[in-house]
Design a protein around this motif. Structure first.
Motif, PDB file in Angstrom:
ATOM      1  N   ARG A 420      76.199 -59.694  46.878  1.00  0.00           N
ATOM      2  CA  ARG A 420      76.268 -59.559  45.424  1.00  0.00           C
ATOM      3  C   ARG A 420      77.116 -58.362  45.005  1.00  0.00           C
ATOM      4  O   ARG A 420      77.844 -58.420  44.013  1.00  0.00           O
ATOM      5  N   SER A 423      80.688 -59.466  45.527  1.00  0.00           N
ATOM      6  CA  SER A 423      81.085 -60.455  44.519  1.00  0.00           C
ATOM      7  C   SER A 423      81.270 -59.812  43.160  1.00  0.00           C
ATOM      8  O   SER A 423      82.190 -60.159  42.407  1.00  0.00           O
ATOM      9  N   ASN A 427      85.033 -60.814  42.331  1.00  0.00           N
ATOM     10  CA  ASN A 427      85.126 -62.190  41.839  1.00  0.00           C
ATOM     11  C   ASN A 427      86.436 -62.464  41.106  1.00  0.00           C
ATOM     12  O   ASN A 427      87.043 -63.519  41.267  1.00  0.00           O
ATOM     13  N   ARG A 428      86.876 -61.497  40.278  1.00  0.00           N
ATOM     14  CA  ARG A 428      88.116 -61.711  39.521  1.00  0.00           C
ATOM     15  C   ARG A 428      89.315 -61.769  40.465  1.00  0.00           C
ATOM     16  O   ARG A 428      90.221 -62.578  40.280  1.00  0.00           O
ATOM     17  N   ASP A 431      89.243 -65.087  42.303  1.00  0.00           N
ATOM     18  CA  ASP A 431      89.645 -66.181  41.428  1.00  0.00           C
ATOM     19  C   ASP A 431      91.153 -66.161  41.189  1.00  0.00           C
ATOM     20  O   ASP A 431      91.811 -67.197  41.173  1.00  0.00           O
ATOM     21  N   LYS A 577      91.452 -56.684  39.710  1.00  0.00           N
ATOM     22  CA  LYS A 577      90.041 -56.345  39.952  1.00  0.00           C
ATOM     23  C   LYS A 577      89.670 -55.027  39.313  1.00  0.00           C
ATOM     24  O   LYS A 577      90.492 -54.149  39.146  1.00  0.00           O
TER      25      LYS A 577
END
Length: 577
Positions: A420, A423, A427-428, A431, A577
């Protein structure tokens, strides 16, 4: 011309260096590799950084490792943490197809406990700064009694930094019967003393000019399509999480555009060019020296007299016409015993200028592949892990909040919590790089036969309508004759397409229409957002491009129609990020 195989380099190592783009050995490699593999003499090599030294000693060092013995067998001493990490990274790349070789950099400024744990698991090649290695020897963690190869890299710099006693101490722990190599740009008296005391009738090799001043700069170039230069710049920045760099552009306009785009994309960047007042320049420079800004985009004129230590990179976004200007640019990194990297981002038409600069400065540029998304994400993850390991914890302040947080997260295992945290941070980035294509320019020239058998025009048009791997090709009924250019497309996507910003790949602008690549996951919302949008009174229509459809006829506009003036160009956005 000699090749690496003729020098005695093993097949698995040949595969590794082939992947890195190595073709023919450089002079220092021709001289050193056979001696380290089979010669009887120790070596003193007078050569600067950038001459190919790491491969010269790294390949034979790896080849001489007995993978059945998980103990230190080779030692490389380097003056700085940066050079230590660079050497370790290069050796790991050379040993890509030698899985049983274990390489470890040990240096100050990082957790000694984690280095001790790695050493206890077993290491065969140690790349170390002298101070940290002495600490590990004194703790009884490192034993050098099985070392058969010792390399002193940048020996003159280590001595200038006051490491002479540490080097003497370290070499006293190494067996008398070993192969020893000293690399130095100059031969100061202390280096000569070490040579006489610890080396056995050393053979001296001179690469370049004896006692020439050290320039600890590595020269690299990336070749991409001209339209992908900015994407390559971002990937280089993302692949170097601790980057502290100057990006040189040829014009004020390019400088402002690149800096604005980097700022919009979330990078700590700013511009330095001739349009700034002295007060603005002073403000920019203060932010850069204080590391508030980590990427400074500048013209050569504006950067005159600029003196900043510890630059990790100089990036040539546009190659200069004069090789002397390139020398001045690259000389801003690799100072005071530190290592630096000078990067050129070029397109195919600049290759001749690059070769001319090589000839004049007497350096060879390494061609590298633009960092892949997978490599970038791995580098970012390891950088976060390093920051977590080194963060200072104020136990007194934080302890009062821990019970509540522990209770809140008690249902998570340690592994779940780590996933977590990663992430939340990435995450950005994950993606953004999902399905991102390779952007390297493939500059293989077709043979005369291939040119004669070139595909007919309709096949070329079909290729234009085909998306790159992992992308979707989008058609929109606006082109150059409408005053519609790349900047207008990016601006329109930002305004008309809801949700996360759209990352755009290859763009082909035709007189009456345009084709461009986006990630497959974004295709539907891009088409929906553009269809019905207005471009200065023109009603737009968009669809996923069909390879067999003739969009030239569908656009209803004659080729060669008079173009309108371009609209103001907008900056490309993408998440950081």
């Amino acid at each position: 011309m000699t090749n690496f195989e003729e020098l005695g380099v093993r097949e698995d190592l040949l595969r590794g260096i082939a992947d890195m783009g190595f073709e023919a050995p450089m002079p220092v490699q021709e001289a050193v590799i056979p001696e380290l593999l089979g010669g009887d003499s120790d070596l003193v090599a007078l050569a600067q950084t950038g001459t190919g030294k790491t491969a010269a000693f790294g390949l034979p060092v790896i080849q001489r490792i007995d993978t059945e013995r998980n103990v230190p067998q080779a030692l490389v001493l380097a003056p700085t943490r940066e050079l230590c990490l660079q050497i370790a990274g290069d050796l790991a790349d050379f040993a890509k197809y030698v899985p049983d070789v274990h390489i470890l950099p040990v240096y100050g400024g990082s957790s000694i406990e984690s280095q001790i744990r790695a050493l206890r698991k077993g290491v065969q090649i140690i790349i170390a700064t002298p101070g940290r290695l002495i600490d590990l020897i004194d703790r009884g963690v490192v034993h050098l009694d099985s070392v058969h190869t010792v390399v002193l890299d940048e020996a003159d710099e280590m001595l200038n930094m006051g490491f002479v006693d540490s080097i003497n101490d370290i070499l006293s722990h190494v067996p008398e019967e070993r192969k020893m190599l000293m690399f130095s740009a100059t031969m100061p008296a202390e280096a000569a003393k070490i040579s006489r005391k610890y080396m056995h009738s050393p053979r001296e090799i001179v690469i370049g000019t004896r006692n020439e001043g050290a320039r600890n700069v590595r020269h690299i170039y990336y070749m991409v399509n001209a339209r992908d230069k900015y994407l390559a710049l971002k990937r280089i920045a993302d692949d170097n999480p601790n980057i502290y760099a100057i990006v040189f552009c040829r014009t004020r306009r390019d400088t402002a555009e690149v800096a604005d785009s980097l700022i919009a994309d979330g990078y700590n960047a700013d511009a330095l060019h001739g349009d700034l007042s002295q007060q603005q320049r002073d403000t920019v420079m203060k932010k850069f020296r204080d590391r508030v800004v980590s990427i400074l985009v500048a013209t050569d004129v504006a950067a005159r007299g600029l003196d900043v230590d510890d630059l990790t990179h100089v990036i040539n976004y546009g190659l200069p016409d004069d090789a002397a200007v390139y020398t001045h640019r690259s000389g801003r990194t690799g100072r005071a015993g530190k290592t630096g990297v000078s990067i050129a981002i070029i397109h195919s038409r600049e290759k001749g200028r690059l070769r001319e600069i090589e000839r004049i400065i007497g350096k060879t540029f390494e061609r590298k592949e633009v960092p892949t998304p997978q490599h970038i994400i791995e580098k970012q993850l390891y950088n976060l892990a390093d920051r977590l390991e080194r963060v200072e914890v104020d136990e007194e302040q934080i302890s009062q909040y821990l019970p509540g947080v522990e209770k809140k997260l008690s249902w998570l295992s340690g592994e779940d919590l780590l996933r977590r945290v990663l992430s939340l941070e990435f995450n950005r980035l994950l993606d953004y790089y999902k399905d991102a294509p390779a952007i390297d320019y493939i500059d293989e020239k077709p043979s005369r036969k291939d040119r004669k058998e070139r595909a007919p025009r309709d096949e070329a048009d079909k290729d234009r309508r085909t998306a790159q791997r992992g992308m979707a090709r989008i058609y929109v009924n606006a082109g150059k004759s409408d005053g519609f250019f790349a900047g207008n497309l990016i601006d329109l996507l930002n305004r008309a397409v809801p949700g996360q910003r759209v990352d755009v790949g290859r763009i082909d602008l035709m007189p009456g229409y345009s084709l461009f690549d986006v990630k497959k996951a974004d295709a539907a919302r891009v088409v929906a957002g553009l269809t019905g949008a207005d471009f200065y009174g023109k009603h737009l229509y968009s669809e996923v491009a069909l390879p067999d459809k003739d969009y030239g006829k569908a656009s209803g506009r004659k080729a060669g129609a008079k173009e309108r003036p371009a609209r103001p160009r907008a900056k490309k956005h993408s998440p950081r990020k």
